[in-house]
Scaffold this motif. Structure first.
Motif, mmCIF file in Angstrom:
data_model
loop_
_atom_site.group_PDB
_atom_site.id
_atom_site.type_symbol
_atom_site.label_atom_id
_atom_site.label_comp_id
_atom_site.label_asym_id
_atom_site.label_seq_id
_atom_site.Cartn_x
_atom_site.Cartn_y
_atom_site.Cartn_z
ATOM 1 N N ILE A 12 80.786 12.856 -12.059
ATOM 2 C CA ILE A 12 81.386 13.035 -10.649
ATOM 3 C C ILE A 12 80.128 14.426 -9.797
ATOM 4 C CG2 ILE A 12 83.116 14.975 -11.509
ATOM 5 C CD1 ILE A 12 84.358 14.489 -8.946
ATOM 6 N N ILE A 19 81.218 18.705 -13.339
ATOM 7 C CA ILE A 19 80.680 18.445 -12.150
ATOM 8 C C ILE A 19 79.467 18.268 -11.727
ATOM 9 C CG2 ILE A 19 81.429 18.445 -9.312
ATOM 10 C CD1 ILE A 19 83.951 19.843 -10.795
ATOM 11 N N GLN A 54 88.769 16.074 -10.921
ATOM 12 C CA GLN A 54 88.124 15.605 -11.973
ATOM 13 C C GLN A 54 89.135 15.751 -13.109
ATOM 14 O OE1 GLN A 54 85.201 15.209 -13.434
ATOM 15 N NE2 GLN A 54 83.938 17.129 -14.843
ATOM 16 N N ALA A 70 78.341 16.194 -6.568
ATOM 17 C CA ALA A 70 78.826 16.868 -5.665
ATOM 18 C C ALA A 70 77.908 17.349 -4.643
ATOM 19 C CB ALA A 70 79.840 17.637 -5.906
ATOM 20 N N ALA A 88 86.388 17.875 -5.698
ATOM 21 C CA ALA A 88 85.981 17.329 -6.469
ATOM 22 C C ALA A 88 86.625 18.122 -8.063
ATOM 23 C CB ALA A 88 84.195 17.650 -6.551
ATOM 24 N N ASP A 101 81.026 12.749 -4.502
ATOM 25 C CA ASP A 101 81.892 13.813 -2.214
ATOM 26 C C ASP A 101 80.717 14.269 -1.984
ATOM 27 O OD1 ASP A 101 83.697 14.408 -0.874
ATOM 28 O OD2 ASP A 101 84.313 16.332 -2.470
ATOM 29 N N CYS A 122 80.818 17.638 0.295
ATOM 30 C CA CYS A 122 81.888 18.327 -0.609
ATOM 31 C C CYS A 122 82.312 19.709 -0.645
ATOM 32 C CB CYS A 122 81.163 18.484 -1.973
ATOM 33 S SG CYS A 122 80.400 19.649 -2.592
#
Ligand SMILES: C[S@@+](CC[C@H](N)C(=O)[O-])C[C@H]1O[C@@H](n2cnc3c(N)ncnc32)[C@H](O)[C@@H]1O
Length: 394
Positions: free
Chosen positions: A188, A213, A180, A190, A176, A167, A170
């Motif tokens: 992922i 993340i 998730q 961000a 995000a 992302d 972000c």
């Protein structure tokens, strides 16, 4: 383009672009002996001989450099600045690789003809509003409203469990975090250029025990992420606030896997609407669009998304639009979002443009009327959003 890739191995690259009089170094420069640098240094000397006026050295993507390399480059630059008093040397650093500004700054203290410019210290017009924390309430309330729609829409644009996704821009990381929990991607990332938003994102993730993340500080128009890594690259409400959206799209294209998709959302802010008091609401959002234009941001970008995606080289473009309304859930959520807009847009932004008190009063009135419409038992209030995605060709 007159770029001459010269010294290149998997760890670093040096090249010279005559049209921009720019020598750039990128990657990880950790040689064990000077021999490893011979071709880069020769290219640097040769580049200096070919330019007049200002010579740029771009180290924005130089992620590491050991002392051996730094001293070797410093020696060439210092010698050249003495031999060529007609030349100005500008070393372009980035806060994303924060050590560069400090380290190369030493050269300008020795030799004033060498200047260091941190390229992203002030690099897009709306930066101060967006990056300094005041925007957090706006982002929080917006994502709360849009998620109800996007949760259903995302699978049509490539979202599915187990993917690698990024992302970009972000913000405070709430999208995000929602992704998730709902879609469990395998990875992922961000990324944002606001340290305060990222700090907020990390705090929320830790409080809510959301792990996995990777929050990254970076510049979306020049990311340190590698090519062809992600199945889905998202960028929400951000192409519209950056004055060079095509640059961000180009980078999103680069990090997306062939066959993967890039997903963008944007507004056409003048189309916000409400009843009753429609006229006052309409006036304020037309003015809001002009206010953003004043700061070189295009809050009318939404319907231009297909165009941008096609120009960036994507195929299989899918586009749709949604109307976020006061009827989606609790009307108070919609009202809270407009209240956050009023505070930021008719507050800090309007003052920064130098608007007079009468204008600000009328400008505020439209937001307040939008809230009135949202909370009115027979009222309707809307915020339209354009969603589009494109596939990176195989
Ligand atoms: C309007 S906010 C949107 C944030 C988030 N995507 C959302 O929808 O809530 C725009 C974000 O873009 C970030 N941004 C702007 N230019 C950027 C750049 N060149 N690199 C990385 N982030 C950038 C700002 O810091 C801000 O967080």
């Amino acid at each position: 383009m007159s770029a001459i890739p010269f010294a290149y191995d998997v760890r670093f690259k040096a090249q010279f672009d005559l049209s921009n009089q720019e020598y750039s170094l990128s990657g990880t420069l950790r040689p064990q002996s000077l021999n490893e640098l011979a071709s880069c240094l020769a290219l640097l000397r040769d580049s200096i001989n070919r330019v007049r006026g200002v010579f740029y050295v771009n180290v924005r993507r130089l992620s590491q450099m050991n002392n051996l390399a730094f001293h070797a480059f410093a020696r060439v630059l210092l010698d050249a600045s003495r031999d060529r008093p007609d030349l100005q040397f500008v070393i372009v650093t980035s806060s994303v690789v924060g050590w560069t500004t400090e380290k190369f700054g030493r050269l300008s203290r020795i030799q004033p003809a060498i200047k260091v410019q941190e390229y992203d210290a002030n690099f897009y017009p709306g930066q101060s509003f967006l990056e300094e924390g005041g925007f957090i309430p706006v982002l929080r309330t917006q994502t709360k409203m849009t998620w109800r729609h996007e949760r259903d829409i995302l699978p049509r644009h490539g979202m599915r469990p187990g993917i690698y996704m990024a992302d970009i821009c972000c913000g405070i990381g709430d999208f995000a975090a929602l992704v998730q929990r709902e879609f469990t991607p395998a990875r992922i990332v961000a990324l944002d250029h606001s340290r305060s938003s990222l700090a907020y994102a990390r705090r929320v993730a830790s409080e809510f025990k959301i792990s996995g993340i990777e929050y990254v500080y970076g510049d979306a128009s020049e990311m340190l992420l590698e090519d062809n890594q992600f199945d889905l690259v998202t960028c929400r409400h951000s192409l519209q606030i950056f004055d060079r959206p095509a640059l961000i799209l180009k980078e999103m294209y680069r990090i997306c896997k062939p066959g993967g998709r890039v997903y963008i959302t944007n507004e056409k802010i003048s189309q916000c609407l409400g009843e009753p008091r429609g006229e006052s609401i309409q006036w304020t959002y037309n003015e809001l669009s002009k206010l953003f234009t004043h700061f070189n941001m295009d809050l009318e970008l939404g319907p231009k998304s297909r165009h941008y995606l096609m120009d960036a080289g994507f195929d299989d473009i899918r586009a749709e639009s949604i109307m976020v309304t006061n009827l989606d859930g609790d009307p108070q959520d919609f009202a809270d979002m407009i209240h956050a807009w009023e505070n930021t847009f008719a507050g800090e932004m309007s003052q920064k443009r130098g608007d007079d008190p009468e204008f600000i009063e009328q400008f505020r009135k439209g937001f307040q009327d939008h809230i009135f419409a949202a909370l009115h038992p027979k009222g309707y209030a809307g915020w339209p959003i354009w969603i589009a995605s494109g596939r990176k060709p195989l």
